[in-house]
Enzyme design. Structure first.
Site, PDB file in Angstrom:
ATOM      1  CD  GLN A 138      -2.796  -1.211   0.046  1.00 55.52           C
ATOM      2  OE1 GLN A 138      -3.414  -0.209  -0.303  1.00 55.52           O
ATOM      3  NE2 GLN A 138      -2.868  -2.347  -0.611  1.00 55.52           N
ATOM      4  CB  CYS A 139      -0.063   4.689  -0.974  1.00 56.24           C
ATOM      5  SG  CYS A 139       0.625   6.318  -1.203  1.00 56.24           S
ATOM      6  N   PRO A 140       2.675   4.452   1.017  1.00 53.40           N
ATOM      7  CG  PRO A 140       4.376   5.698   2.092  1.00 53.40           C
ATOM      8  CD  PRO A 140       3.113   4.890   2.359  1.00 53.40           C
TER       9      PRO A 140
END
Length: 75
Positions: free
Chosen positions: A12-14
Site C-alpha cells: 500500500q501507498c507509499p
C-alpha cells in the site's frame, strides 16, 4: 528487456514509491527498471515523482488492477 524488476504488488501507498526510489538509487545511469504494483495510488505517485527526478518514465500501463512502469535510471 529491462535490467531489473521490482514487484511491489500487494503493498500500500507509499511503499511502492519508496521501494522504487530505493531500487533506482542502487542502479547505474541508463539501466531500466520494471515496477509492478497493485496500489492505485502508484498510477499517480510514481509518474509524479519521476517528473521531479533525473529518471525517465519509458512506459506505463494497467491491466486487471496491476500497474506496470518501465523507468530509465537517470545520471
Amino acid at each position: 528487456m529491462v535490467d531489473r524488476s521490482l514487484d511491489a504488488s500487494g503493498l500500500q501507498c507509499p511503499m511502492p514509491l519508496l521501494k522504487t526510489k530505493l531500487e533506482l538509487n542502487s542502479m547505474a545511469p541508463g539501466e531500466e527498471l520494471e515496477v509492478l504494483a497493485t496500489d492505485a495510488g502508484s498510477a499517480r505517485d510514481i509518474p509524479a515523482f519521476l517528473q521531479l527526478s533525473r529518471h525517465t518514465l519509458i512506459s506505463s500501463s494497467e491491466s486487471a488492477g496491476q500497474f506496470r512502469f518501465v523507468i530509465k535510471c537517470g545520471g
